[in-house]
Write a protein that holds these residues in place. Structure first.
Motif, PDB file in Angstrom:
ATOM      1  N   PRO A 105      16.993 102.935  12.966  1.00 49.15           N
ATOM      2  CA  PRO A 105      17.225 103.514  11.653  1.00 49.15           C
ATOM      3  C   PRO A 105      18.000 104.835  11.741  1.00 49.15           C
ATOM      4  O   PRO A 105      17.948 105.533  12.748  1.00 49.15           O
ATOM      5  CB  PRO A 105      15.817 103.742  11.102  1.00 49.15           C
ATOM      6  N   ILE A 106      18.691 105.122  10.661  1.00 49.02           N
ATOM      7  CA  ILE A 106      19.436 106.368  10.534  1.00 49.02           C
ATOM      8  C   ILE A 106      18.458 107.439  10.027  1.00 49.02           C
ATOM      9  O   ILE A 106      17.738 107.192   9.057  1.00 49.02           O
ATOM     10  CB  ILE A 106      20.602 106.220   9.523  1.00 49.02           C
ATOM     11  N   PRO A 107      18.424 108.609  10.658  1.00 46.36           N
ATOM     12  CA  PRO A 107      17.542 109.654  10.127  1.00 46.36           C
ATOM     13  C   PRO A 107      18.077 110.166   8.794  1.00 46.36           C
ATOM     14  O   PRO A 107      19.231 109.939   8.438  1.00 46.36           O
ATOM     15  CB  PRO A 107      17.606 110.741  11.199  1.00 46.36           C
ATOM     16  N   LYS A 108      17.228 110.867   8.070  1.00 48.84           N
ATOM     17  CA  LYS A 108      17.612 111.455   6.787  1.00 48.84           C
ATOM     18  C   LYS A 108      17.620 112.976   6.911  1.00 48.84           C
ATOM     19  O   LYS A 108      16.843 113.537   7.696  1.00 48.84           O
ATOM     20  CB  LYS A 108      16.633 111.040   5.695  1.00 48.84           C
ATOM     21  N   ALA A 109      18.470 113.619   6.131  1.00 48.95           N
ATOM     22  CA  ALA A 109      18.484 115.083   6.099  1.00 48.95           C
ATOM     23  C   ALA A 109      17.090 115.575   5.742  1.00 48.95           C
ATOM     24  O   ALA A 109      16.418 115.001   4.878  1.00 48.95           O
ATOM     25  CB  ALA A 109      19.510 115.572   5.080  1.00 48.95           C
ATOM     26  N   GLY A 110      16.635 116.593   6.435  1.00 52.79           N
ATOM     27  CA  GLY A 110      15.308 117.152   6.222  1.00 52.79           C
ATOM     28  C   GLY A 110      14.271 116.625   7.195  1.00 52.79           C
ATOM     29  O   GLY A 110      13.227 117.238   7.392  1.00 52.79           O
ATOM     30  N   GLN A 111      14.558 115.484   7.829  1.00 54.21           N
ATOM     31  CA  GLN A 111      13.649 114.974   8.849  1.00 54.21           C
ATOM     32  C   GLN A 111      13.906 115.704  10.162  1.00 54.21           C
ATOM     33  O   GLN A 111      14.894 116.421  10.312  1.00 54.21           O
ATOM     34  CB  GLN A 111      13.858 113.469   9.052  1.00 54.21           C
ATOM     35  N   TYR A 112      13.010 115.493  11.099  1.00 54.10           N
ATOM     36  CA  TYR A 112      13.177 116.028  12.448  1.00 54.10           C
ATOM     37  C   TYR A 112      13.367 114.862  13.403  1.00 54.10           C
ATOM     38  O   TYR A 112      12.781 113.794  13.214  1.00 54.10           O
ATOM     39  CB  TYR A 112      11.957 116.862  12.859  1.00 54.10           C
ATOM     40  N   ALA A 113      14.203 115.077  14.415  1.00 55.19           N
ATOM     41  CA  ALA A 113      14.474 114.054  15.424  1.00 55.19           C
ATOM     42  C   ALA A 113      14.389 114.720  16.792  1.00 55.19           C
ATOM     43  O   ALA A 113      14.626 115.924  16.925  1.00 55.19           O
ATOM     44  CB  ALA A 113      15.863 113.456  15.213  1.00 55.19           C
ATOM     45  N   VAL A 114      14.076 113.935  17.796  1.00 58.36           N
ATOM     46  CA  VAL A 114      14.034 114.466  19.155  1.00 58.36           C
ATOM     47  C   VAL A 114      15.465 114.556  19.687  1.00 58.36           C
ATOM     48  O   VAL A 114      16.170 113.547  19.768  1.00 58.36           O
ATOM     49  CB  VAL A 114      13.171 113.586  20.083  1.00 58.36           C
ATOM     50  N   ALA A 115      15.873 115.772  20.008  1.00 54.33           N
ATOM     51  CA  ALA A 115      17.206 115.995  20.579  1.00 54.33           C
ATOM     52  C   ALA A 115      17.187 115.608  22.055  1.00 54.33           C
ATOM     53  O   ALA A 115      16.194 115.817  22.749  1.00 54.33           O
ATOM     54  CB  ALA A 115      17.602 117.456  20.411  1.00 54.33           C
ATOM     55  N   LEU A 116      18.318 115.046  22.507  1.00 54.13           N
ATOM     56  CA  LEU A 116      18.444 114.612  23.898  1.00 54.13           C
ATOM     57  C   LEU A 116      19.658 115.265  24.541  1.00 54.13           C
ATOM     58  O   LEU A 116      20.661 115.529  23.872  1.00 54.13           O
ATOM     59  CB  LEU A 116      18.613 113.094  23.963  1.00 54.13           C
ATOM     60  N   ASP A 117      19.576 115.463  25.857  1.00 53.24           N
ATOM     61  CA  ASP A 117      20.742 115.964  26.583  1.00 53.24           C
ATOM     62  C   ASP A 117      21.588 114.787  27.050  1.00 53.24           C
ATOM     63  O   ASP A 117      21.309 113.630  26.710  1.00 53.24           O
ATOM     64  CB  ASP A 117      20.326 116.883  27.739  1.00 53.24           C
ATOM     65  N   ARG A 118      22.605 115.043  27.827  1.00 55.96           N
ATOM     66  CA  ARG A 118      23.527 113.991  28.273  1.00 55.96           C
ATOM     67  C   ARG A 118      22.853 112.926  29.132  1.00 55.96           C
ATOM     68  O   ARG A 118      23.323 111.805  29.218  1.00 55.96           O
ATOM     69  CB  ARG A 118      24.695 114.614  29.038  1.00 55.96           C
ATOM     70  N   CYS A 126      14.327 118.750  16.522  1.00 55.41           N
ATOM     71  CA  CYS A 126      15.331 119.542  15.806  1.00 55.41           C
ATOM     72  C   CYS A 126      15.506 118.962  14.407  1.00 55.41           C
ATOM     73  O   CYS A 126      15.431 117.743  14.214  1.00 55.41           O
ATOM     74  CB  CYS A 126      16.669 119.509  16.543  1.00 55.41           C
ATOM     75  N   GLU A 127      15.775 119.837  13.446  1.00 58.42           N
ATOM     76  CA  GLU A 127      15.922 119.389  12.065  1.00 58.42           C
ATOM     77  C   GLU A 127      17.288 118.750  11.827  1.00 58.42           C
ATOM     78  O   GLU A 127      18.322 119.297  12.211  1.00 58.42           O
ATOM     79  CB  GLU A 127      15.742 120.550  11.087  1.00 58.42           C
ATOM     80  N   VAL A 128      17.270 117.600  11.184  1.00 59.39           N
ATOM     81  CA  VAL A 128      18.494 116.932  10.756  1.00 59.39           C
ATOM     82  C   VAL A 128      18.928 117.615   9.462  1.00 59.39           C
ATOM     83  O   VAL A 128      18.210 117.584   8.469  1.00 59.39           O
ATOM     84  CB  VAL A 128      18.263 115.421  10.519  1.00 59.39           C
ATOM     85  N   LYS A 129      20.086 118.249   9.473  1.00 64.75           N
ATOM     86  CA  LYS A 129      20.560 118.990   8.306  1.00 64.75           C
ATOM     87  C   LYS A 129      21.433 118.137   7.389  1.00 64.75           C
ATOM     88  O   LYS A 129      21.438 118.336   6.186  1.00 64.75           O
ATOM     89  CB  LYS A 129      21.339 120.241   8.737  1.00 64.75           C
ATOM     90  N   LYS A 130      22.179 117.209   7.986  1.00 67.18           N
ATOM     91  CA  LYS A 130      23.100 116.401   7.189  1.00 67.18           C
ATOM     92  C   LYS A 130      23.382 115.097   7.923  1.00 67.18           C
ATOM     93  O   LYS A 130      23.419 115.059   9.156  1.00 67.18           O
ATOM     94  CB  LYS A 130      24.405 117.185   6.980  1.00 67.18           C
ATOM     95  N   VAL A 131      23.606 114.032   7.149  1.00 67.24           N
ATOM     96  CA  VAL A 131      23.974 112.732   7.705  1.00 67.24           C
ATOM     97  C   VAL A 131      25.176 112.234   6.914  1.00 67.24           C
ATOM     98  O   VAL A 131      25.121 112.129   5.692  1.00 67.24           O
ATOM     99  CB  VAL A 131      22.811 111.724   7.593  1.00 67.24           C
ATOM    100  N   ILE A 132      26.279 111.933   7.615  1.00 63.44           N
ATOM    101  CA  ILE A 132      27.499 111.464   6.963  1.00 63.44           C
ATOM    102  C   ILE A 132      27.863 110.092   7.525  1.00 63.44           C
ATOM    103  O   ILE A 132      27.987 109.923   8.735  1.00 63.44           O
ATOM    104  CB  ILE A 132      28.672 112.444   7.189  1.00 63.44           C
TER     105      ILE A 132
END
Length: 167
Positions: A105-118, A126-132
């Motif tokens: 699923p695509i996250p939504k703005a305002g949700q939090y997602a686990v950030a990953l490195d390379r 980290c907070e998802v601020k915008k999804v385009i």
């Protein structure tokens, strides 16, 4: 080592990173493309003319950081998912990282997602601020994440699913 595990080395990255002075001026695209293959959608997507290939379509793309305004149009056009925008001026303690995303699923703005490195290692929530959306013909989304300043040059993906609301 890039050739063995697909993860660029510090030396690889140092060659393409904008200077700290440029990062302090606002958002800028970072093209982490290290394979000389015939590909140029990023050049066509850049309305500023900031992305070029010096010789031909097989060259590695170069970003003129003084022309780049960090709009991010190039992100969803890169078939290699190798373009990111970093904005270290987002706030005093947080940076905004725009990254490509092609999963559901695509996250939504305002949700939090686990950030990953390379390497796919967890860098925290980290907070998802915008999804385009990339559009009807391009299923690559651009996800904007607010990340701690010190992790801005490391965050390059998010874990699929497992999003949470609030902090």
């Amino acid at each position: 080592m890039l050739i063995n595990d697909g993860i660029p080395t510090k030396d690889d990255l140092d060659k393409i990173y904008p200077s700290p002075e440029r990062l302090a001026k606002g958002p800028v695209a970072i093209v982490e493309c290290f394979q000389e293959i015939p590909c140029n959608p990023c050049i066509k997507a850049c309305k500023q003319g900031a992305i070029t290939m010096p010789r031909d379509i097989n060259d590695l793309p170069l970003v003129d950081v003084e022309l780049c305004n960090g709009c991010g149009l190039c992100i969803s056009r890169c078939p290699g998912l190798a373009i990111f925008v970093v904005d270290k001026t987002y706030s005093e303690d947080m940076a905004l990282v725009k990254l490509p995303f092609e999963y559901v699923p695509i996250p939504k703005a305002g949700q939090y997602a686990v950030a990953l490195d390379r390497a796919g290692q967890d860098l925290g929530w980290c907070e998802v601020k915008k999804v385009i959306s990339g559009g009807k013909k391009n299923m690559t989304y651009t996800i904007s994440l607010a990340v701690p300043q010190e992790k801005a040059m490391e965050v390059r993906n998010i874990r699929v699913g497992g999003y949470k609301d609030g902090n």
